[in-house]
Structure formats: C-alpha cells, structure tokens
Design an enzyme around this catalytic site. Sequence first.
Site, mmCIF file in Angstrom:
data_model
loop_
_atom_site.group_PDB
_atom_site.id
_atom_site.type_symbol
_atom_site.label_atom_id
_atom_site.label_comp_id
_atom_site.label_asym_id
_atom_site.label_seq_id
_atom_site.Cartn_x
_atom_site.Cartn_y
_atom_site.Cartn_z
ATOM 1 N N ASP A 120 -0.267 -20.410 -40.088
ATOM 2 C CA ASP A 120 -0.355 -19.633 -38.859
ATOM 3 C C ASP A 120 -1.798 -19.573 -38.354
ATOM 4 O O ASP A 120 -2.731 -20.058 -39.009
ATOM 5 C CB ASP A 120 0.166 -18.216 -39.098
ATOM 6 C CG ASP A 120 1.647 -18.194 -39.449
ATOM 7 O OD1 ASP A 120 2.365 -19.110 -39.000
ATOM 8 O OD2 ASP A 120 2.068 -17.275 -40.178
ATOM 9 N N LYS A 121 -1.963 -18.953 -37.224
ATOM 10 C CA LYS A 121 -3.279 -18.771 -36.616
ATOM 11 C C LYS A 121 -4.256 -18.142 -37.605
ATOM 12 O O LYS A 121 -3.957 -17.136 -38.247
ATOM 13 C CB LYS A 121 -3.146 -17.870 -35.386
ATOM 14 C CG LYS A 121 -4.469 -17.503 -34.732
ATOM 15 C CD LYS A 121 -4.256 -16.519 -33.595
ATOM 16 C CE LYS A 121 -5.582 -16.055 -33.005
ATOM 17 N NZ LYS A 121 -5.401 -15.059 -31.926
#
Length: 347
Positions: free
Chosen positions: A60-61
């Site tokens: 994820d980010k």
Amino acid sequence: MACMLSFSGKDYMGMQNQRSQGLKTIEGELLEAFTKGGFIDPEWLDNPQKAFFQRASRTDKGVSALKMIISLKLPPDDPTLVPEMNAILPPDIRLQSVVRVTKNFNCKSAADARTYLYLTPTFAFSPVTDTISESWRSTPETIDNVNKVLKTFNGSHYFHNYTSGKLPLEPSSRRHIYEFTCGQPFENDGLEYCILKIKGQSFMLHQIRKMIGMTMAVVRGHTSLSKIEETFGMDRIDIPRAPGLGLVLDEVHFDRYNKRYGSDGIHEPLSWAKVEDQVTDFRDNVVFADIMSTEKASHSMLDWMIHLGMHRFVPRHFEEDGEASPLIQAALHVARDTKLKDSLEDT
C-alpha cells in the site's frame, strides 16, 4: 526472469502501476526504467501484461520492501541489466538481483509465504496507566508480554475482523500465521524501538496493521487477551489499525519452487544470500532511517495512541448496525446542526 528489488515506499502511492491515473508508484518507475534501458518493448510500458508482468505481493501507499519479487520477460543472462537499471532508477528503488526462472513461472502463485517487519517505538506497549512519552523505556517483561500476545495469532484463524468486506467463517478470510515475534529493543535519536516480525501464508488488506493494533491494545490494557480469540468468532469487533509508517515487506518465500527447480542444473534457487549485504545496507540506511526520521518528526505513533482509547471492543452480530459511538454521534449532531443552519440562512 525473476527480479528482486528493494525500495522505500515513503514517496510512492503503493506498488501497483497506476500510470493511467498519473500516480507515482514503484511499478511505474520500474517499467519506465526498463523501457529507457531498452530491456522491454516500449509498447509494454502501458501494457505490462504483454511482458507477462506479475508481482509477488502488493504494498500500500508508503509501505517499503526489502526483497520484493516481480517476474516478467527480459533478455536472458544480460550482465549489464542490474547496473544499468540502478543507474536509471531513483536511489530509493534498487534492483538487487535478476534470476532465470521456469517458462511459466508466476511469482504470485509460486510464493509459499511472506514475511513482514514492523518497526515501532516501544512506548506503543506502555501500560495505559502510564503517561505516553517518547522517554518511556521497555523492560524485559514488556517484550515477554508482547511475545505472549503475538503467539495467540499463530496457526489458522478466520481474520474477517482484521480486514473489510468479509463475513464470519468466510473461507477466503481463513489465513495461516507461521510466526509472529517481537525482537529486542534498541535506541535511535532519543527513541526506543523494536521490530515485530510476522510470517504468514498470505495477508488481506490491513490485516497486519490490525493484528498489530490489537496487540498494542491488549498489551497496554485497553482490552483483555481473551478478546483476540473472540475476534476469530461470529461477532463484529472494532479493531484499531496501527499506523502504516513502520510496515515493511521483508521477504517472499519460494520453498516449493526452490526444492523442485533450484538444483536442476538449469535454474538458480530464488534465494538472495549473494546480495544480503546490499539488502541489509538498504534496510538500515534507507528504509529504517526514513521510518525513524519520519516518526521523530511527525509523531505518527504518538498521535495514533491518543485515539486508541476510543475503541470499545464490544462484540455485535454482523447483521446488526449497532449503536454509533459517542464520537460518531457527536459528528452526526454537528452535521445535522450545520445542515439546519444552512437551510435557515437560505430562507
């Protein structure tokens, strides 16, 4: 070919390519570098499936990785590929190794397990009766207690409460955890840290961060150890999600592949002992250094802990909407009053 890369995810919107949306991702940078270096057809830049491109795991980010694996069609046995790619890639992404694999190799389906690390300040485990402070220091008993809690996650369980969109006993929410441990504390720039290590067959969205959030809540005394067993049951239980800052993909494991093909005389095993020093150097001087400097500046964990006490850990059936928390009720009242005020001003 299978490529092993290390990267710091701090400045990226995750692993998965999102060039069509104009977002900066690890895969986007990697595919552009392959194209600039002449290692893939330019048409594959926006159509990586034509290169049989596959990632072993999504991140994820902001999440970093030490030994991420991707597989795609590349020129075989090109000794210039790694140095030329690293000359093109930004310094927070390093291509560490490229290995020839079997014709139909898929790094995602061939993976047996994945290991993640979570670097956290130890004050996240301070008792709820203590004042939360960056000067707080753990004791050997603290680490022993953390390991006792982590051990309850080992084995196969239904982790529907640790992700979204899953119902109790849904087969896809059943995951196997091989190992979950907490290492010894160490200090850096006035803060004490420790590293949690978790190895599992596979993980769902937010699963690891919620497992860590639940562990911190139990160790601190916000809820009981027995509550973890309840989260594997039929009820919906609100579980806090720890900050994403300290999460790092450590390694993707290919034990079955290595056993079958690693010593066939044609293919190399997917193990990385030859570049371990480079990976360790990148971990310490880039990934961990970024995490600790960001934590020191942003107080990510400290801010998260202030809101940890809002979680009630009260079970309810998945069919029930349940009563909104006082915080949500207050927000609804504010929204209602604002709407009423706006309507009066319009008349």
